[in-house]
Scaffold this motif. Structure first.
Motif, PDB file in Angstrom:
ATOM      1  N   LEU A   1     -49.229  -9.655  14.223  1.00  0.00           N
ATOM      2  CA  LEU A   1     -48.473  -9.885  13.002  1.00  0.00           C
ATOM      3  C   LEU A   1     -48.941 -11.135  12.269  1.00  0.00           C
ATOM      4  O   LEU A   1     -48.769 -11.241  11.054  1.00  0.00           O
TER       5      LEU A   1
ATOM      6  N   LEU B   1     -51.016  -2.940  12.683  1.00  0.00           N
ATOM      7  CA  LEU B   1     -50.304  -4.170  13.023  1.00  0.00           C
ATOM      8  C   LEU B   1     -49.495  -3.978  14.302  1.00  0.00           C
ATOM      9  O   LEU B   1     -48.698  -3.044  14.400  1.00  0.00           O
TER      10      LEU B   1
ATOM     11  N   PRO C   1     -46.750  -5.636  17.101  1.00  0.00           N
ATOM     12  CA  PRO C   1     -45.659  -6.622  17.119  1.00  0.00           C
ATOM     13  C   PRO C   1     -45.912  -7.706  18.166  1.00  0.00           C
ATOM     14  O   PRO C   1     -45.235  -7.783  19.213  1.00  0.00           O
TER      15      PRO C   1
END
Length: 344
Positions: free
Chosen positions: A165, A297, A299
């Motif tokens: 992220l 992306l 986390p």
């Protein structure tokens, strides 16, 4: 419903069907996917056809081949791409339509090819009623990568990266397996198989020794494999995994990116999937040569200096490379953002 309204409905239905037929053709290579539906004077479908790949008959000729001589006379031909007007491996579709005696041709997208365009004008000169632009938004979207290649004389370029992220593509020590989850990795392999070529830099080859193959859920090689392209001036080890790739690797020094893409286009490659590291990725972004971005992306937070993208020539906020989000998908715990350069 009036006769004109009924006729319009039949034509729109035929174009919808033509796009469905076009999707049966190969999505890679230099030729476009094209579908065709022929309607008789009453608006009934009498023949269908599609293009099956380089060297095969084009969609219009394929549809005509199912009709006995004379049956196409006075018919309406609905086709997803303007009929071609040149002699390649096959003859011009315009000539076939003229000889068949069709009365009307309706197409979605204008052919941008330097040699193949001009079909509409030739058909009109022969007395055929021609209408272009029907369902043009759908047609342009369907032929997206091929249109870019045909108009710009270079492959459609997709740039992919996976990051945390906070925008890191690797940890400080260079390790990057695995930032994203298995669902994202499977999606990458699916997209690799759909591309004509996969491109990385020598730095990625030397650091990660990637196979650059498209693989299935069990690690098996998929039937279709992209051509590996490597940029850089460093010698590749004889033991490099990509030397066992089913396709012969193409090696370039990477100094002339537009020239590289023109070379790949001349080789019949219409789409390139870039999986290189930040140096290669940033070079293509800075040169304005990326048509689509795939950003996976995860986390997680990594920190450190290993950014997915480095210098792309932006010194002030007014120079930022604005993108438009095309889609946003959840893949397991990850998010895939598909974005394209913003156009006003």
């Amino acid at each position: 419903m009036t006769n004109n309204a009924a006729a319009d409905t039949m034509v729109h239905s035929a174009m919808r069907r033509a796009l469905e037929l076009a999707a049966r053709g190969p999505a890679t290579g230099v030729n476009p996917r094209v579908g065709c539906v022929i309607l008789n004077a009453q608006g009934d479908t009498v023949a269908e056809g599609w293009h099956r790949g380089a060297g095969s008959t084009h969609a219009e000729v394929d549809a005509l081949s199912y009709l006995a001589p004379g049956v196409a006379h006075g018919s309406t031909v609905v086709v997803t791409l303007e009929p071609c007007n040149h002699v390649g491996r096959t003859g011009p579709c315009t000539q076939a339509l003229i000889e068949a005696g069709v009365a009307r041709v309706i197409y979605s997208v204008t052919d941008p090819g330097e040699r193949s365009r001009g079909g509409a004008d030739r058909l009109r000169a022969a007395g055929i009623d021609v209408q272009g632009g029907l369902w043009s938004i759908d047609g342009e979207a369907f032929l997206g990568d091929w249109l870019v290649a045909a108009r710009l004389r270079r492959p459609f370029v997709t740039l992919k990266w996976a990051s945390s992220l906070d925008g890191r593509a690797a940890a400080a020590d260079g390790s990057s397996r695995w930032i994203t989850g298995p669902e994202s990795r499977h999606d990458v392999h699916r997209r690799r198989a759909a591309a004509d070529a996969i491109l990385v830099g020598t730095g990625t080859v030397l650091a990660d020794d990637p196979a650059l193959t498209a693989r299935g859920l069990k690690g098996e090689q998929l039937e279709r494999q992209p051509v590996p392209v490597v940029l850089g001036r460093r010698e590749l080890p004889a033991s490099a995994a990509l030397r066992s790739h089913p396709q012969q690797p193409l090696l370039f020094d990477g100094r002339d990116l537009p020239g590289l893409l023109a070379d790949l286009h001349e080789r019949g490659l219409r789409s390139v999937f870039i999986e290189g590291g930040p140096t290669v990725a940033s070079a293509f972004v800075a040169a304005g040569l990326v048509d689509e971005y795939l950003v996976y992306l995860a986390p997680t937070l990594i920190g450190g200096p290993r950014l997915a993208i480095t210098d792309i020539g932006v010194t002030g906020i007014d120079e930022q490379r604005r993108l438009s989000v095309h889609s946003l998908d959840r893949l397991g715990d990850d998010v895939l953002i598909v974005a394209r350069p913003h156009t006003t």
